[in-house]
Design an enzyme around this catalytic site. Sequence first.
Site, short mmCIF file in Angstrom:
data_model
loop_
_atom_site.label_atom_id
_atom_site.label_comp_id
_atom_site.label_asym_id
_atom_site.label_seq_id
_atom_site.Cartn_x
_atom_site.Cartn_y
_atom_site.Cartn_z
N ASP A 31 0.84 -1.19 0.00
CA ASP A 31 0.00 0.00 0.00
C ASP A 31 0.88 1.24 0.00
O ASP A 31 2.01 1.22 0.52
CB ASP A 31 -0.89 0.04 1.25
CG ASP A 31 -1.97 -1.03 1.23
OD1 ASP A 31 -2.23 -1.59 0.14
OD2 ASP A 31 -2.55 -1.31 2.30
N ARG A 32 0.34 2.33 -0.51
CA ARG A 32 1.11 3.57 -0.62
C ARG A 32 1.72 4.03 0.72
O ARG A 32 2.86 4.46 0.79
CB ARG A 32 0.19 4.67 -1.16
CG ARG A 32 0.91 5.96 -1.48
CD ARG A 32 -0.02 6.99 -2.05
NE ARG A 32 0.69 8.19 -2.41
CZ ARG A 32 0.13 9.25 -2.97
NH1 ARG A 32 -1.15 9.24 -3.24
NH2 ARG A 32 0.85 10.31 -3.26
#
Length: 319
Positions: free
Chosen positions: A144-145
Amino acid sequence: MKTETPTVKIVAISDEESGQRIDNFLRTQLKGVPKSMIYRILRKGEVRVNKKRIKPEYKLVEGDEVRIPPVRVAEREEDAVSPHLQKVAALTDAILYEDDHILILNKPSGTAVHGGSGLSFGVIEGLRALRPEARFLELVHRLDRDTSGVLLVAKKRSALRSLHEQLRDKGMQKDYLALVRGQWQSHVKVVQAPLLKNILKSGERMVKVSSEGKPSETRFKVEERFGFATLVRCSPVTGRTHQIRVHTLHAGHPIAFDDRYGDREFDNQLNGSGLGRLFLHAAALRFTHPATGETIRIEAPLDGELRQCLSYLRKTSRG
């Protein structure tokens, strides 16, 4: 300036990308390429899924391998990378290991693994700018970012195939560190809860526990306890979107500073700790080297912000 010759790309479809049409997926992968050209390469069979021709309405499935042919991308894509030169330079310092077959990074929080969804820049674009001579650079898996830590990149198609096989056969072990709310109960060593992905009208992905979802399993071990929080080691057995974040929430212990599944009161308790990001870090990865066959275990150190937060918690817990 010499222009890099485009090469064939093989992209493995993650759980997060499954369900979308191949034509829409190609538009995110081939920025600057007109829609007419995307439909032309589909029609001519230049795009293949699992080595077979497909129609534009084909819906991608997790595990699909998509062959994307060389397409001349508009020069403005090169311009899109230039504002991110600092990030590209930072990637050099983030490399933990590299040889002829693989490259392993300690991905910083806040950087997407690839462009798309309105982002022109991600780790993979940065690496391609950093290694213009590399003929092949593809993500083996995703983070995930806002999650930091170990990210594995293949430098050869054969390496990508071997590592994807290990992922499918659950031969790769990933360990994450997460700071969660409250006292995690030591007897809770496994969370098995099926996960269902929803895409909101805004385009945002939200995942929830549902009997209609895909089987999902995460193993947990308490690493350190503090007054109102616990540092846990999380080892996902399956690789679903937002799996650890939703499984910790399901167990009653959301992760600190999780903007989708978190608890604002818990975040407020961490005022003064210096933490302002999701406390989820891919700490270690163990796999078989695709060329040598030896077992590789790579650890990614916590960044300064996470270390500072733990230091604060240790002091306040003693006090």
